[in-house]
Motif scaffolding. Structure first.
Motif, short mmCIF file in Angstrom:
data_model
loop_
_atom_site.label_atom_id
_atom_site.label_comp_id
_atom_site.label_asym_id
_atom_site.label_seq_id
_atom_site.Cartn_x
_atom_site.Cartn_y
_atom_site.Cartn_z
N ASN A 146 0.84 -1.20 0.00
CA ASN A 146 0.00 0.00 0.00
C ASN A 146 0.87 1.25 0.00
OD1 ASN A 146 -2.25 -1.67 0.12
ND2 ASN A 146 -2.62 -1.30 2.30
N VAL A 147 1.88 1.26 0.86
CA VAL A 147 2.79 2.41 0.94
C VAL A 147 3.58 2.55 -0.36
CG1 VAL A 147 4.83 3.34 2.13
CG2 VAL A 147 2.92 2.39 3.46
N SER A 148 4.11 1.44 -0.87
CA SER A 148 4.88 1.49 -2.12
C SER A 148 4.03 2.01 -3.27
CB SER A 148 5.43 0.11 -2.47
OG SER A 148 6.40 -0.27 -1.52
N SER A 149 2.79 1.58 -3.33
CA SER A 149 1.89 2.06 -4.39
C SER A 149 1.64 3.55 -4.28
CB SER A 149 0.56 1.30 -4.33
OG SER A 149 0.73 -0.05 -4.65
N ALA A 150 1.47 4.04 -3.05
CA ALA A 150 1.24 5.47 -2.84
C ALA A 150 2.46 6.29 -3.23
CB ALA A 150 0.85 5.73 -1.39
N VAL A 151 3.64 5.82 -2.88
CA VAL A 151 4.88 6.52 -3.24
C VAL A 151 5.03 6.56 -4.75
CG1 VAL A 151 7.40 6.43 -3.10
CG2 VAL A 151 6.02 6.07 -1.04
N SER A 152 4.81 5.43 -5.40
CA SER A 152 4.92 5.36 -6.85
C SER A 152 3.91 6.30 -7.51
CB SER A 152 4.69 3.92 -7.32
OG SER A 152 4.76 3.85 -8.72
N LEU A 153 2.68 6.28 -7.04
CA LEU A 153 1.66 7.18 -7.59
C LEU A 153 2.07 8.64 -7.42
CD1 LEU A 153 -1.12 7.73 -8.83
CD2 LEU A 153 -2.08 7.56 -6.50
N ALA A 154 2.56 8.99 -6.25
CA ALA A 154 2.97 10.38 -5.98
C ALA A 154 4.08 10.82 -6.92
CB ALA A 154 3.41 10.54 -4.53
N MET A 155 5.07 9.96 -7.13
CA MET A 155 6.19 10.32 -8.01
C MET A 155 5.73 10.46 -9.46
SD MET A 155 8.81 10.74 -6.05
CE MET A 155 10.23 10.64 -7.13
N HIS A 156 4.90 9.56 -9.92
CA HIS A 156 4.36 9.66 -11.28
C HIS A 156 3.49 10.91 -11.44
CE1 HIS A 156 5.60 5.41 -11.67
NE2 HIS A 156 5.61 5.66 -12.96
N MET A 157 2.66 11.18 -10.44
CA MET A 157 1.80 12.36 -10.51
C MET A 157 2.63 13.64 -10.55
SD MET A 157 -1.29 11.44 -7.84
CE MET A 157 -1.95 13.11 -7.82
N LEU A 158 3.68 13.72 -9.74
CA LEU A 158 4.52 14.91 -9.72
C LEU A 158 5.21 15.10 -11.07
CD1 LEU A 158 5.82 17.34 -8.35
CD2 LEU A 158 7.52 15.77 -7.37
N ARG A 159 5.79 14.04 -11.60
CA ARG A 159 6.44 14.14 -12.91
C ARG A 159 5.46 14.60 -13.98
NH1 ARG A 159 7.87 8.85 -15.81
NH2 ARG A 159 5.61 8.90 -15.80
N ASP A 160 4.28 13.99 -14.02
CA ASP A 160 3.29 14.34 -15.03
C ASP A 160 2.79 15.77 -14.84
OD1 ASP A 160 3.68 11.79 -15.99
OD2 ASP A 160 1.79 11.01 -15.18
N TYR A 161 2.62 16.18 -13.59
CA TYR A 161 2.19 17.54 -13.29
C TYR A 161 3.21 18.54 -13.82
CZ TYR A 161 0.69 21.52 -10.39
OH TYR A 161 0.26 22.75 -9.95
N LEU A 162 4.48 18.28 -13.57
CA LEU A 162 5.54 19.19 -14.03
C LEU A 162 5.63 19.23 -15.55
CD1 LEU A 162 8.27 18.38 -11.37
CD2 LEU A 162 6.81 20.42 -11.48
N LYS A 163 5.39 18.11 -16.21
CA LYS A 163 5.37 18.10 -17.67
C LYS A 163 4.27 19.02 -18.20
CE LYS A 163 7.27 13.55 -18.76
NZ LYS A 163 6.98 12.22 -19.34
N GLU A 164 3.13 19.03 -17.53
CA GLU A 164 2.03 19.91 -17.94
C GLU A 164 2.33 21.36 -17.60
OE1 GLU A 164 -1.73 18.56 -16.40
OE2 GLU A 164 -1.39 16.52 -17.14
N GLU A 165 2.95 21.61 -16.47
CA GLU A 165 3.26 22.96 -16.04
C GLU A 165 4.31 23.61 -16.93
OE1 GLU A 165 2.37 25.07 -12.82
OE2 GLU A 165 0.69 23.98 -13.71
N PHE A 166 5.29 22.82 -17.36
CA PHE A 166 6.43 23.35 -18.09
C PHE A 166 6.64 22.61 -19.41
CE2 PHE A 166 7.29 23.55 -13.49
CZ PHE A 166 7.09 24.91 -13.33
N PRO A 167 5.69 22.73 -20.34
CA PRO A 167 5.85 22.01 -21.61
C PRO A 167 7.07 22.46 -22.40
CG PRO A 167 3.99 23.51 -21.71
CD PRO A 167 4.47 23.51 -20.29
N GLU A 168 7.47 23.73 -22.24
CA GLU A 168 8.66 24.21 -22.96
C GLU A 168 9.92 23.51 -22.45
OE1 GLU A 168 8.20 26.65 -19.32
OE2 GLU A 168 6.83 26.06 -20.89
N VAL A 169 9.94 23.16 -21.19
CA VAL A 169 11.09 22.44 -20.63
C VAL A 169 11.15 21.05 -21.24
CG1 VAL A 169 12.09 21.50 -18.52
CG2 VAL A 169 11.07 23.78 -18.50
N VAL A 170 10.00 20.40 -21.39
CA VAL A 170 9.94 19.06 -21.97
C VAL A 170 10.45 19.11 -23.42
CG1 VAL A 170 8.42 17.19 -22.68
CG2 VAL A 170 8.06 18.32 -20.49
#
Length: 175
Positions: A146-170
């Motif tokens: 359960n904890v591992s799944s939550a950590v994985s979800l959080a890391m994926h969500m953060l990465r995807d969020y930043l890709k949306e926030e900064f498309p020029e960086v991508v």
């Protein structure tokens, strides 16, 4: 999965560096594992300001300014609480973005007042006052998974969020 999360942490590091933004965390059931992954990458001190492990409700209330009535009305494991945790972490650490996690990892944790929330329910949020994304996990696969799944979800969500926030960086990175 551990290798995958280290690669994601490196991507987060690059995006945060390029964007010149800051990050903090507020973690309950994951007890600092997201912070640990983020700070495992050299250079994270340039953008990561700090993290709070906030297991108890009074810590969420006193340090993150989660309203007691929010916990009372929605339970501590709710979208409403995790949203307030993000805002509280941003304020506490003076950051541009925050990751917050609250949940019942199991096998115990749900007291009588929280009995409507089942073990394995974990809320994750990423963002700030201008834009926030939230997701919930609901499957009980045992505490560690359960904890591992939550950590994985959080890391994926953060990465995807930043890709949306900064498309020029991508685009720059892909060129």
């Amino acid at each position: 999965m551990e290798f995958d999360l280290k690669l994601i942490s490196k991507e987060i590091n690059e995006k945060m560096w390029n964007a010149h933004k800051t990050l903090s965390t507020a973690e309950s059931c994951t007890a600092g594992r997201v912070s640990s992954l983020i700070t495992a990458v050299p250079g994270s001190s340039n953008y990561f300001r700090g993290g709070l492990v906030c297991y108890q409700n009074d810590i969420k209330e006193d340090l993150l300014k989660v309203k007691p009535e929010t916990i009372e009305n929605h339970t501590v494991v709710s979208e409403e609480v995790v949203r307030e945790m993000v805002l509280g972490a941003n304020a506490l650490f003076k950051t541009d973005y925050a990751v917050a996690i609250t949940g019942f990892a199991g096998p115990g944790g749900a007291d009588n007042a929280q009995s409507s929330v089942t073990i394995g329910t974990i809320w994750v949020a990423v963002g700030n006052k201008d834009r926030m994304v939230c997701q919930v996990l609901t499957e009980d696969c045992g505490r560690e998974r359960n904890v591992s799944s939550a950590v994985s979800l959080a890391m994926h969500m953060l990465r995807d969020y930043l890709k949306e926030e900064f498309p020029e960086v991508v685009e720059e990175e892909e060129a």
